[in-house]
Design an enzyme around this catalytic site. Sequence first.
Site, PDB file in Angstrom:
ATOM      1  N   ARG A  54      32.351  90.835  47.156  1.00 47.37           N
ATOM      2  CA  ARG A  54      33.487  91.749  47.327  1.00 47.37           C
ATOM      3  C   ARG A  54      33.881  91.989  48.771  1.00 47.37           C
ATOM      4  NH1 ARG A  54      31.266  92.509  42.817  1.00 47.37           N
ATOM      5  NH2 ARG A  54      29.454  92.073  44.085  1.00 47.37           N
ATOM      6  N   THR A  55      32.906  92.311  49.600  1.00 47.70           N
ATOM      7  CA  THR A  55      33.249  92.791  50.943  1.00 47.70           C
ATOM      8  C   THR A  55      33.906  91.675  51.752  1.00 47.70           C
ATOM      9  OG1 THR A  55      31.344  94.232  50.755  1.00 47.70           O
ATOM     10  CG2 THR A  55      32.359  94.071  52.923  1.00 47.70           C
ATOM     11  N   LYS A  84      19.163  78.322  65.254  1.00 50.42           N
ATOM     12  CA  LYS A  84      18.694  78.016  66.621  1.00 50.42           C
ATOM     13  C   LYS A  84      18.186  79.245  67.371  1.00 50.42           C
ATOM     14  CE  LYS A  84      22.349  74.559  66.764  1.00 50.42           C
ATOM     15  NZ  LYS A  84      23.673  74.276  67.329  1.00 50.42           N
ATOM     16  N   ARG A 105      28.240  91.559  58.514  1.00 48.41           N
ATOM     17  CA  ARG A 105      27.122  91.991  57.646  1.00 48.41           C
ATOM     18  C   ARG A 105      25.874  91.251  58.113  1.00 48.41           C
ATOM     19  NH1 ARG A 105      27.207  92.325  51.176  1.00 48.41           N
ATOM     20  NH2 ARG A 105      28.485  94.111  51.783  1.00 48.41           N
ATOM     21  N   HIS A 133      27.338 101.188  55.216  1.00 47.22           N
ATOM     22  CA  HIS A 133      28.393 100.282  54.737  1.00 47.22           C
ATOM     23  C   HIS A 133      29.667 101.131  54.704  1.00 47.22           C
ATOM     24  CE1 HIS A 133      30.484  97.175  52.740  1.00 47.22           C
ATOM     25  NE2 HIS A 133      29.712  96.968  51.677  1.00 47.22           N
TER      26      HIS A 133
END
Length: 305
Positions: A54-55, A84, A105, A133
């Site tokens: 969703r986000t 890396k 995120r 969030h």
Amino acid sequence: MQKHLLTTKSLSKEEIDLILQTAENFEPYARKEKRGDQLKGKVLGALFYEPSTRTRLSFETAMIRLGGDVVSVADIGTTSMGVKGETVADTAKVISNFVDIVAIRHPEVGSAEEFANNASVPVINAGDGTNQHPSQALLDLFTIKKELGKIDGLTVGFSGDLKFGRTANSLAYLLANYDVKLKFIAPKALPMKQKVKDDLNEKGVNFEETEDFNAGLSGLDVLYVSRVQKDRFTDMNEYEKLKDVYVLDRKLVEEKSPDMLILHALPRVNEIAKDVDDLKGAAYFRQVQNGVTMRMALLSMLCNL
Ligand code: CP
């Protein structure tokens, strides 16, 4: 409005109300009735170092439907950070050269703040571990106001995994600016974070806690359901014990609070039975639509500062 959106804790009531008002203007664009060019020429970096449906997709949809463009990371395994050992700080300095705004995120608490401290463009925290969030909480609050017509005077329950979930505490901080009563309904092993409760106490917010799911549902105007966050458990036996500890079904809703609004940030696992979905108050799929609306508002406000 602040340069970045990293936490709901630092937003004032005036800022929250302005964001909710701004979001209303974007509803026709989010509903696909209008196509906009408010973000023409702007590029969003959607940097998702943790899974999302969703986000990420609603941020990208919001940007594109307002005329902007998107570059994305959807798999940490394809990045220099993941493979890396590039740091969050160096990544921020590099990506600031490419884009006009970032939604990030990342699994570590504080990672969005670290990114923002090293970026020269606005940064939206799209979830940092178990911490925050904020765009989800703002769309949740927008949904409450849209569905019930008000925020003041409501009794809002939060159920499920309040220890590892980040959306419940993010929303609780927003609600702390209004005249509300909060009820945290969680098993002993997954309580609301102590820091959040201390902050709510300091603000004089009226809240109570219970482990009794059935009793806790009585008298609620809103129930915000959280899944047990399998992805945060280190002991899978513990997860198996807790995963189905609370299951909301139609019979329980009808017995306890038949008119309550039922929200869930999704994804749902077993915590809401499918027979709840066609109840009038089951708003979790309407809530998803509000995600595009809210993210249009946030991208526009932060890009056009
Ligand atoms: N609500 C939410 O954050 O969903 P995703 O994890 O799919 O983005």
